[in-house]
Scaffold this active site. Structure first.
Site, PDB file in Angstrom:
ATOM      1  N   SER A   1       0.850  -1.237   0.134  1.00 30.44           N
ATOM      2  CA  SER A   1      -0.112  -0.088   0.061  1.00 30.44           C
ATOM      3  C   SER A   1       0.956   1.170   0.134  1.00 30.44           C
ATOM      4  O   SER A   1       2.108   1.241   0.372  1.00 30.44           O
ATOM      5  CB  SER A   1      -0.769   0.077   1.209  1.00 30.44           C
ATOM      6  OG  SER A   1      -1.594   1.370   1.504  1.00 30.44           O
TER       7      SER A   1
ATOM      8  N   LEU B   1       3.052   4.259  -0.004  1.00 28.02           N
ATOM      9  CA  LEU B   1       4.585   4.658  -0.382  1.00 28.02           C
ATOM     10  C   LEU B   1       5.303   3.469  -0.649  1.00 28.02           C
ATOM     11  O   LEU B   1       6.177   3.287  -1.547  1.00 28.02           O
ATOM     12  CB  LEU B   1       5.282   5.302   0.721  1.00 28.02           C
ATOM     13  CG  LEU B   1       4.491   6.716   1.158  1.00 28.02           C
ATOM     14  CD1 LEU B   1       5.577   7.430   2.240  1.00 28.02           C
ATOM     15  CD2 LEU B   1       4.521   7.671   0.039  1.00 28.02           C
TER      16      LEU B   1
ATOM     17  N   ASP C   1       4.503  -7.676   3.560  1.00 27.43           N
ATOM     18  CA  ASP C   1       3.413  -6.649   4.416  1.00 27.43           C
ATOM     19  C   ASP C   1       2.660  -7.884   5.031  1.00 27.43           C
ATOM     20  O   ASP C   1       2.420  -9.138   4.643  1.00 27.43           O
ATOM     21  CB  ASP C   1       2.619  -6.241   3.071  1.00 27.43           C
ATOM     22  CG  ASP C   1       1.690  -4.971   3.590  1.00 27.43           C
ATOM     23  OD1 ASP C   1       2.297  -3.871   3.266  1.00 27.43           O
ATOM     24  OD2 ASP C   1       0.779  -5.087   4.528  1.00 27.43           O
TER      25      ASP C   1
ATOM     26  N   ASP D   1       5.134 -10.015   9.672  1.00 30.40           N
ATOM     27  CA  ASP D   1       4.768  -9.050  10.668  1.00 30.40           C
ATOM     28  C   ASP D   1       6.352  -8.521  10.710  1.00 30.40           C
ATOM     29  O   ASP D   1       6.967  -9.372  11.311  1.00 30.40           O
ATOM     30  CB  ASP D   1       4.002  -9.357  11.666  1.00 30.40           C
ATOM     31  CG  ASP D   1       4.061  -8.207  12.865  1.00 30.40           C
ATOM     32  OD1 ASP D   1       4.726  -7.510  12.963  1.00 30.40           O
ATOM     33  OD2 ASP D   1       3.046  -8.458  13.506  1.00 30.40           O
TER      34      ASP D   1
ATOM     35  N   SER E   1       9.490  10.262   9.061  1.00 33.38           N
ATOM     36  CA  SER E   1       8.621  11.451   8.796  1.00 33.38           C
ATOM     37  C   SER E   1       8.997  12.635   9.168  1.00 33.38           C
ATOM     38  O   SER E   1       9.887  12.730  10.112  1.00 33.38           O
ATOM     39  CB  SER E   1       7.350  10.994   9.455  1.00 33.38           C
ATOM     40  OG  SER E   1       6.317  12.215   9.451  1.00 33.38           O
TER      41      SER E   1
ATOM     42  N   TYR F   1       4.110   8.611  17.617  1.00 37.77           N
ATOM     43  CA  TYR F   1       4.467   8.304  16.185  1.00 37.77           C
ATOM     44  C   TYR F   1       5.909   9.329  16.055  1.00 37.77           C
ATOM     45  O   TYR F   1       6.910   8.773  15.451  1.00 37.77           O
ATOM     46  CB  TYR F   1       3.459   9.166  15.195  1.00 37.77           C
ATOM     47  CG  TYR F   1       3.709   9.192  13.844  1.00 37.77           C
ATOM     48  CD1 TYR F   1       3.731   7.734  13.241  1.00 37.77           C
ATOM     49  CD2 TYR F   1       4.144  10.389  12.915  1.00 37.77           C
ATOM     50  CE1 TYR F   1       3.884   7.714  11.840  1.00 37.77           C
ATOM     51  CE2 TYR F   1       4.196  10.128  11.725  1.00 37.77           C
ATOM     52  CZ  TYR F   1       4.171   8.822  11.105  1.00 37.77           C
ATOM     53  OH  TYR F   1       4.390   8.688   9.610  1.00 37.77           O
TER      54      TYR F   1
ATOM     55  N   LYS G   1       9.543   7.618  14.971  1.00 35.72           N
ATOM     56  CA  LYS G   1      10.311   8.346  13.577  1.00 35.72           C
ATOM     57  C   LYS G   1      11.716   8.815  13.843  1.00 35.72           C
ATOM     58  O   LYS G   1      12.490   8.680  13.426  1.00 35.72           O
ATOM     59  CB  LYS G   1       9.251   9.031  12.719  1.00 35.72           C
ATOM     60  CG  LYS G   1       8.095   8.439  12.373  1.00 35.72           C
ATOM     61  CD  LYS G   1       8.368   7.116  11.333  1.00 35.72           C
ATOM     62  CE  LYS G   1       7.161   6.824  10.788  1.00 35.72           C
ATOM     63  NZ  LYS G   1       7.241   5.740   9.765  1.00 35.72           N
TER      64      LYS G   1
ATOM     65  N   PHE H   1       1.863  12.858   2.032  1.00 31.67           N
ATOM     66  CA  PHE H   1       1.783  12.231   1.044  1.00 31.67           C
ATOM     67  C   PHE H   1       0.458  11.609   0.604  1.00 31.67           C
ATOM     68  O   PHE H   1      -0.404  11.159   1.554  1.00 31.67           O
ATOM     69  CB  PHE H   1       2.852  11.152   0.775  1.00 31.67           C
ATOM     70  CG  PHE H   1       4.088  11.752   0.173  1.00 31.67           C
ATOM     71  CD1 PHE H   1       4.956  12.520   0.865  1.00 31.67           C
ATOM     72  CD2 PHE H   1       4.504  11.409  -1.173  1.00 31.67           C
ATOM     73  CE1 PHE H   1       6.333  13.017   0.663  1.00 31.67           C
ATOM     74  CE2 PHE H   1       5.710  12.070  -1.408  1.00 31.67           C
ATOM     75  CZ  PHE H   1       6.643  12.888  -0.548  1.00 31.67           C
TER      76      PHE H   1
ATOM     77  N   THR I   1      -1.346   9.124   0.059  1.00 33.17           N
ATOM     78  CA  THR I   1      -1.643   7.496   0.292  1.00 33.17           C
ATOM     79  C   THR I   1      -2.985   7.422   0.734  1.00 33.17           C
ATOM     80  O   THR I   1      -3.671   8.120   1.281  1.00 33.17           O
ATOM     81  CB  THR I   1      -0.514   7.018   1.145  1.00 33.17           C
ATOM     82  OG1 THR I   1      -0.804   7.775   2.435  1.00 33.17           O
ATOM     83  CG2 THR I   1       0.894   7.478   0.744  1.00 33.17           C
TER      84      THR I   1
HETATM   85  N1  LIG Z   1       1.714   9.173   3.737  1.00 32.55           N
HETATM   86  C1  LIG Z   1       2.289   9.960   4.441  1.00 32.55           C
HETATM   87  O1  LIG Z   1       1.835  11.274   4.140  1.00 32.55           O
HETATM   88  C2  LIG Z   1       3.493   9.725   5.418  1.00 32.55           C
HETATM   89  C3  LIG Z   1       4.076  10.817   5.801  1.00 32.55           C
HETATM   90  C4  LIG Z   1       5.436  10.575   6.345  1.00 32.55           C
HETATM   91  C5  LIG Z   1       5.830   9.212   6.692  1.00 32.55           C
HETATM   92  N2  LIG Z   1       5.009   8.294   6.160  1.00 32.55           N
HETATM   93  C6  LIG Z   1       5.473   6.936   6.675  1.00 32.55           C
HETATM   94  O2  LIG Z   1       5.431   6.186   5.273  1.00 32.55           O
HETATM   95  C7  LIG Z   1       5.297   4.880   5.734  1.00 32.55           C
HETATM   96  C8  LIG Z   1       4.099   4.351   4.569  1.00 32.55           C
HETATM   97  O3  LIG Z   1       2.974   5.137   4.768  1.00 32.55           O
HETATM   98  P1  LIG Z   1       1.471   5.033   3.989  1.00 32.55           P
HETATM   99  O4  LIG Z   1       0.876   6.315   4.045  1.00 32.55           O
HETATM  100  O5  LIG Z   1       2.116   4.418   2.569  1.00 32.55           O
HETATM  101  O6  LIG Z   1       0.873   3.944   4.799  1.00 32.55           O
HETATM  102  P2  LIG Z   1      -0.068   2.798   4.287  1.00 32.55           P
HETATM  103  O7  LIG Z   1      -1.104   2.439   5.484  1.00 32.55           O
HETATM  104  O8  LIG Z   1      -0.714   2.992   2.857  1.00 32.55           O
HETATM  105  O9  LIG Z   1       0.613   1.542   4.022  1.00 32.55           O
HETATM  106  C9  LIG Z   1       1.636   0.911   5.209  1.00 32.55           C
HETATM  107  C10 LIG Z   1       1.553  -0.449   4.796  1.00 32.55           C
HETATM  108  O10 LIG Z   1       2.479  -1.069   5.980  1.00 32.55           O
HETATM  109  C11 LIG Z   1       1.938  -2.323   6.130  1.00 32.55           C
HETATM  110  N3  LIG Z   1       2.278  -2.792   7.712  1.00 32.55           N
HETATM  111  C12 LIG Z   1       1.819  -1.894   9.098  1.00 32.55           C
HETATM  112  N4  LIG Z   1       2.148  -2.841   9.813  1.00 32.55           N
HETATM  113  C13 LIG Z   1       3.126  -3.668   9.563  1.00 32.55           C
HETATM  114  C14 LIG Z   1       3.808  -4.955  10.182  1.00 32.55           C
HETATM  115  N5  LIG Z   1       3.892  -4.657  11.389  1.00 32.55           N
HETATM  116  N6  LIG Z   1       4.245  -5.742   9.492  1.00 32.55           N
HETATM  117  C15 LIG Z   1       4.060  -5.633   7.925  1.00 32.55           C
HETATM  118  N7  LIG Z   1       3.713  -4.893   7.298  1.00 32.55           N
HETATM  119  C16 LIG Z   1       2.881  -3.855   8.030  1.00 32.55           C
HETATM  120  C17 LIG Z   1       0.380  -2.121   5.998  1.00 32.55           C
HETATM  121  O11 LIG Z   1      -0.199  -3.319   6.058  1.00 32.55           O
HETATM  122  C18 LIG Z   1       0.369  -1.518   4.899  1.00 32.55           C
HETATM  123  O12 LIG Z   1       0.343  -1.940   3.529  1.00 32.55           O
HETATM  124  C19 LIG Z   1       4.861   4.649   6.997  1.00 32.55           C
HETATM  125  O13 LIG Z   1       6.116   4.114   7.797  1.00 32.55           O
HETATM  126  C20 LIG Z   1       4.346   6.138   7.390  1.00 32.55           C
HETATM  127  O14 LIG Z   1       4.758   6.253   8.793  1.00 32.55           O
HETATM  128  C21 LIG Z   1       3.881   8.475   5.597  1.00 32.55           C
END
Ligand SMILES: NC(=O)c1ccc[n+]([C@@H]2O[C@H](COP(=O)([O-])OP(=O)(O)OC[C@H]3O[C@@H](n4cnc5c(N)ncnc54)[C@H](O)[C@@H]3O)[C@@H](O)[C@H]2O)c1
Length: 254
Positions: A15, A17, A36, A57, A147, A160, A164, A193, A195
């Site tokens: 999912s 990023l 994942d 996990d 982040s 959070y 991070k 982002f 997402t």
């Molecule tokens: N989207 C943003 O704006 C943003 C900004 C800063 C940082 N981030 C970071 O980027 C990363 C991805 O974020 P995203 O928005 O794409 O989120 P998302 O929820 O779309 O994707 C995260 C994925 O991680 C998987 N996951 C979660 N816990 C898990 C575990 N214990 N074991 C295996 N898989 C696991 C989930 O199943 C999911 O598919 C995260 O670390 C988030 O903190 C995102």
């Protein structure tokens, strides 16, 4: 390190990023394993990019080792690890009801985002260190996803931001540790982002978030994160560094 032909692992690859990163790596010719805990989405992404899904996990050593074994059996030993899996949370330390925040929430977020990231890194690095260096002199490269909340966390973001900030803090010492094994380590700190997490917010909230970004005043595209993640792989001099990718955003308190 060149990407084409390389075996790569992407946590959170089902999912957002991570998915964009998995797709970009595959487009550039890598053999991609989508790690994942969401089996359905991991299968879907893996099938679309000609990779394999390894359901695991990241906090569970047994499940990660099984995923690494499965990926290695299909693609050979991995030299690229993109640690993108993570979760968000918002919890004030003293709630509106006057009660302390539940400790379990803090533990859960730090366990997945920080300890899970470290767990992946150590298990990957030990395997990667045993490989021969390639023509570039490198054995491998890994990336963490922090982040901007590591630097300017908002109200309710202690867990959070701590998780991070932990990734940011361990980037340099890990790069120093792994220098003797010719493995580079970098961290990207994304801003906001587009997402699934943010796209589920009401349109007005999305617009106000986008407007808080100096330039460009829009949410980041997952493909922009993926491009930078892949650049970290190909640019052999990037190491021990944390790179903000945020359109000059500095988060306000709330
Ligand atoms: N989207 C943003 O704006 C943003 C900004 C800063 C940082 N981030 C970071 O980027 C990363 C991805 O974020 P995203 O928005 O794409 O989120 P998302 O929820 O779309 O994707 C995260 C994925 O991680 C998987 N996951 C979660 N816990 C898990 C575990 N214990 N074991 C295996 N898989 C696991 C989930 O199943 C999911 O598919 C995260 O670390 C988030 O903190 C995102």
């Amino acid at each position: 390190m060149k990407i084409e032909g390389q075996a790569a692992l992407v946590t959170g690859g089902a999912s957002g990023l991570g998915e964009a990163t998995a797709r970009e790596l595959a487009r550039l010719g890598a053999k991609v394993a989508v790690l994942d805990r969401n089996a359905e989405l991991a299968d879907k992404v893996a099938a679309e990019i000609g990779g394999i899904a390894c359901v695991c996990d990241i906090t569970d050593t047994e499940s990660v080792n099984a995923a690494l074994d499965k990926a290695a059996a299909a693609h050979g030993p991995a030299r690229i690890l993109m640690n993108v899996a993570g979760i968000g949370s918002a919890k004030r330390i003293v709630g509106k009801d006057g009660n302390p925040a539940p400790l379990e929430d803090f533990v859960r977020v730090v366990n997945i985002n920080l300890i899970g990231g470290y767990n992946m890194a150590r298990l990957f690095a030990a395997r990667c260190a045993k490989l021969d260096a390639q023509g570039s002199g490198e054995k491998g490269v890994m990336l963490f996803t922090a982040s901007v909340a590591a630097f300017d966390g908002q109200v309710g973001q202690q867990a959070y931001s701590a998780s991070k900030g932990g990734l940011v803090g361990m980037t340099l010492p890990m790069a120093r540790d792994l220098a003797q094994h010719a493995i580079r380590v970098c961290t990207v700190a994304p801003g906001l982002f587009a997402t699934p997490l943010l796209m589920e917010l009401p349109e007005a909230v999305q617009q106000s978030l986008a407007a808080s970004i100096p330039f460009p005043p829009r949410l980041g595209k997952p493909s922009e994160f993926a491009e930078l993640a892949c650049h970290v792989v190909t640019n052999g001099h990037l190491n021990g560094e944390v790179i903000r990718l945020d359109g000059a955003l500095r988060m306000a308190p709330r």
